[in-house]
Design a protein around this motif. Structure first.
Motif, PDB file in Angstrom:
ATOM      1  N   LYS A  96      81.836  -9.996 -79.362  1.00 23.43           N
ATOM      2  CA  LYS A  96      82.128  -9.623 -77.982  1.00 23.43           C
ATOM      3  C   LYS A  96      80.864  -9.602 -77.140  1.00 23.43           C
ATOM      4  O   LYS A  96      80.846 -10.119 -76.012  1.00 23.43           O
ATOM      5  CB  LYS A  96      82.811  -8.253 -77.962  1.00 23.43           C
ATOM      6  N   ARG A  97      79.787  -9.024 -77.685  1.00 23.89           N
ATOM      7  CA  ARG A  97      78.528  -8.933 -76.940  1.00 23.89           C
ATOM      8  C   ARG A  97      77.886 -10.301 -76.750  1.00 23.89           C
ATOM      9  O   ARG A  97      77.399 -10.634 -75.668  1.00 23.89           O
ATOM     10  CB  ARG A  97      77.561  -7.988 -77.671  1.00 23.89           C
ATOM     11  N   VAL A  98      77.860 -11.103 -77.810  1.00 26.86           N
ATOM     12  CA  VAL A  98      77.265 -12.442 -77.710  1.00 26.86           C
ATOM     13  C   VAL A  98      78.037 -13.280 -76.696  1.00 26.86           C
ATOM     14  O   VAL A  98      77.439 -13.982 -75.863  1.00 26.86           O
ATOM     15  CB  VAL A  98      77.237 -13.137 -79.089  1.00 26.86           C
ATOM     16  N   ASN A  99      79.366 -13.224 -76.739  1.00 21.16           N
ATOM     17  CA  ASN A  99      80.187 -13.972 -75.792  1.00 21.16           C
ATOM     18  C   ASN A  99      79.906 -13.533 -74.359  1.00 21.16           C
ATOM     19  O   ASN A  99      79.788 -14.370 -73.444  1.00 21.16           O
ATOM     20  CB  ASN A  99      81.671 -13.773 -76.119  1.00 21.16           C
ATOM     21  N   TYR A 100      79.786 -12.223 -74.161  1.00 16.74           N
ATOM     22  CA  TYR A 100      79.488 -11.691 -72.824  1.00 16.74           C
ATOM     23  C   TYR A 100      78.120 -12.195 -72.344  1.00 16.74           C
ATOM     24  O   TYR A 100      77.977 -12.618 -71.190  1.00 16.74           O
ATOM     25  CB  TYR A 100      79.499 -10.162 -72.849  1.00 16.74           C
ATOM     26  N   ILE A 150      86.373 -12.878 -72.399  1.00 14.96           N
ATOM     27  CA  ILE A 150      86.026 -11.535 -71.908  1.00 14.96           C
ATOM     28  C   ILE A 150      87.263 -10.839 -71.346  1.00 14.96           C
ATOM     29  O   ILE A 150      87.544  -9.683 -71.643  1.00 14.96           O
ATOM     30  CB  ILE A 150      84.920 -11.624 -70.824  1.00 14.96           C
ATOM     31  N   TRP A 151      88.030 -11.584 -70.555  1.00 15.98           N
ATOM     32  CA  TRP A 151      89.241 -11.023 -69.921  1.00 15.98           C
ATOM     33  C   TRP A 151      90.288 -10.655 -70.973  1.00 15.98           C
ATOM     34  O   TRP A 151      90.900  -9.585 -70.913  1.00 15.98           O
ATOM     35  CB  TRP A 151      89.809 -12.024 -68.919  1.00 15.98           C
ATOM     36  N   LEU A 152      90.485 -11.532 -71.969  1.00 13.55           N
ATOM     37  CA  LEU A 152      91.473 -11.276 -73.018  1.00 13.55           C
ATOM     38  C   LEU A 152      91.094 -10.064 -73.857  1.00 13.55           C
ATOM     39  O   LEU A 152      91.953  -9.251 -74.231  1.00 13.55           O
ATOM     40  CB  LEU A 152      91.617 -12.507 -73.919  1.00 13.55           C
ATOM     41  N   LYS A 153      89.806  -9.903 -74.142  1.00 14.42           N
ATOM     42  CA  LYS A 153      89.344  -8.733 -74.907  1.00 14.42           C
ATOM     43  C   LYS A 153      89.619  -7.444 -74.139  1.00 14.42           C
ATOM     44  O   LYS A 153      90.095  -6.446 -74.713  1.00 14.42           O
ATOM     45  CB  LYS A 153      87.832  -8.869 -75.181  1.00 14.42           C
ATOM     46  N   LYS A 154      89.324  -7.467 -72.839  1.00 12.84           N
ATOM     47  CA  LYS A 154      89.557  -6.269 -72.024  1.00 12.84           C
ATOM     48  C   LYS A 154      91.046  -5.977 -71.897  1.00 12.84           C
ATOM     49  O   LYS A 154      91.470  -4.821 -71.947  1.00 12.84           O
ATOM     50  CB  LYS A 154      88.933  -6.451 -70.636  1.00 12.84           C
ATOM     51  N   LYS A 155      91.839  -7.042 -71.752  1.00 11.12           N
ATOM     52  CA  LYS A 155      93.283  -6.859 -71.623  1.00 11.12           C
ATOM     53  C   LYS A 155      93.877  -6.284 -72.908  1.00 11.12           C
ATOM     54  O   LYS A 155      94.725  -5.383 -72.884  1.00 11.12           O
ATOM     55  CB  LYS A 155      93.931  -8.211 -71.299  1.00 11.12           C
ATOM     56  N   ARG A 156      93.399  -6.770 -74.066  1.00 11.51           N
ATOM     57  CA  ARG A 156      93.880  -6.288 -75.354  1.00 11.51           C
ATOM     58  C   ARG A 156      93.475  -4.823 -75.557  1.00 11.51           C
ATOM     59  O   ARG A 156      94.235  -4.022 -76.089  1.00 11.51           O
ATOM     60  CB  ARG A 156      93.279  -7.152 -76.458  1.00 11.51           C
TER      61      ARG A 156
END
Length: 357
Positions: A177-181, A349-355
């Motif tokens: 998650k952090r690397v993707n961000y 990023i959006w999908l992680k936050k939505k989940r």
């Protein structure tokens, strides 16, 4: 207050990205490939681009066009390209559906075929293979992308200066998650300075308003060429002879061009463009003729360029990175690759936050 403002910008950035992400990805990937169009053709199309060098003069454009008319059947000529500084380079003539290459020494046909995959890449980049509708979608997607770059700068800016170093580097040892961000945030920041130039120069092709803005900032008006007081020919020559006469006369008047091209435009106008050696702004003389008669209508000479004309002459090379040579092309290609990755990393990023919610 600043936090609330950032949240609003974040929502704008998010929904603009979700709405145009696929288009941005396609335009970026095709742009990345087409940056090296010349190099790819040179590496893969030697047999059609060149013939063995001979100690002979150019056979004449009339002979080449006569060969084209014989080989093309009902296909109508739309573009001619002649390399003046490489004597053994073939003469390229394009119709709507095919491209023909001719021997410059005797005018014989070297190769003919449909438009290749690089032409398809260019068409996807410009129209998404959807004609005028695709052009409309593509140009407004680029406008949205510019807004996203600006909003991205606002979101990137850290609230505290002690966090600046963190915003400039990728934490490779962090979680996925952090690397993707960081890939989205950090790479996007670095590439955005090149992408804003590529985007604005792309919009220069698409919108008259951008050209008007260039005229405003330079205090000059983009010229369409000066009207010429030329006499309409008493006898209309056949097409091959007409083109040959135009080519010979203009080449004698304005020698030294490294590349000559004819293109048939809408409204029965024939454009002849001669490109001369240059470093920054493209040195090109452009002449406009009545295609049916061969009468010279207008001329635009690079020695008479004003500020707006110089911007127009530089725009394509700046858009593709070739203004700065091979290193400029590589930078433009890398920026386009990062641009293609932004919709993907942004979506994750959006999908992680939505989940999480």
């Amino acid at each position: 207050m600043f936090k609330k403002f950032k949240n609003i910008i974040r929502q704008i950035h998010l929904w603009l990205g979700l709405g145009t992400g696929l288009i941005v990805f396609v335009v970026s990937i095709t742009g990345c490939l087409y940056v090296f169009e010349e190099e790819i053709r040179e590496a893969t199309q030697q047999a059609r681009l060149y013939v063995p060098l001979q100690q002979k003069p150019f056979v004449g454009l009339d002979k080449v066009i006569a060969s084209f008319e014989k080989a093309a059947g009902k296909e109508k000529l739309t573009v001619i390209r002649i390399s003046n500084y490489i004597p053994n380079a073939t003469v390229e003539i394009a119709s709507k559906n095919k491209i023909f290459y001719f021997n410059p020494y005797d005018g014989t046909l070297v190769y003919k075929g449909g438009h290749d995959w690089l032409d398809t890449v260019e068409e996807i980049h410009m129209t998404l293979l959807m004609g005028e509708t695709g052009k409309f979608i593509q140009r407004w997607a680029v406008v949205v992308f510019v807004l996203m770059l600006i909003s991205g700068w606002i979101l990137w800016f850290p609230r505290q200066m002690r966090l600046l170093k963190q915003s400039l580097s990728i934490k490779w040892k962090g979680s996925f998650k952090r690397v993707n961000y960081d890939l989205h945030n950090v790479l996007g920041f670095y590439a955005s300075w090149i992408l804003i130039v590529i985007s604005v120069t792309g919009l220069f092709f698409a919108f008259k308003e951008v050209k008007t803005a260039a005229s405003f900032f330079t205090g000059s008006k983009l010229s369409n060429g000066k009207a010429q007081q030329s006499v309409k020919p008493a006898v209309i020559e056949p097409l091959a002879m007409r083109y040959n006469t135009i080519y010979k006369n203009i080449s004698l008047q304005y020698p030294g061009a490294v590349l000559t091209s004819f293109s048939v435009r809408k409204g029965g106008e024939l454009r002849l463009r001669l490109i001369y050696p240059y470093r920054w702004a493209r040195n090109q003389n452009t002449f406009f003729f009545d295609e049916a008669s061969g009468q010279l209508l207008r001329a635009k000479l690079y020695k008479e360029f004003n500020g707006a004309d110089l911007i127009e002459a530089t725009n394509y090379d700046l858009h593709t990175g070739r203004l700065f040579g091979l290193s400029g092309k590589i930078l433009a290609c890398l920026a386009a690759l990062i641009s293609a990755s932004l919709p993907i990393t942004g979506l994750l990023i959006w999908l992680k936050k939505k989940r999480k919610r």
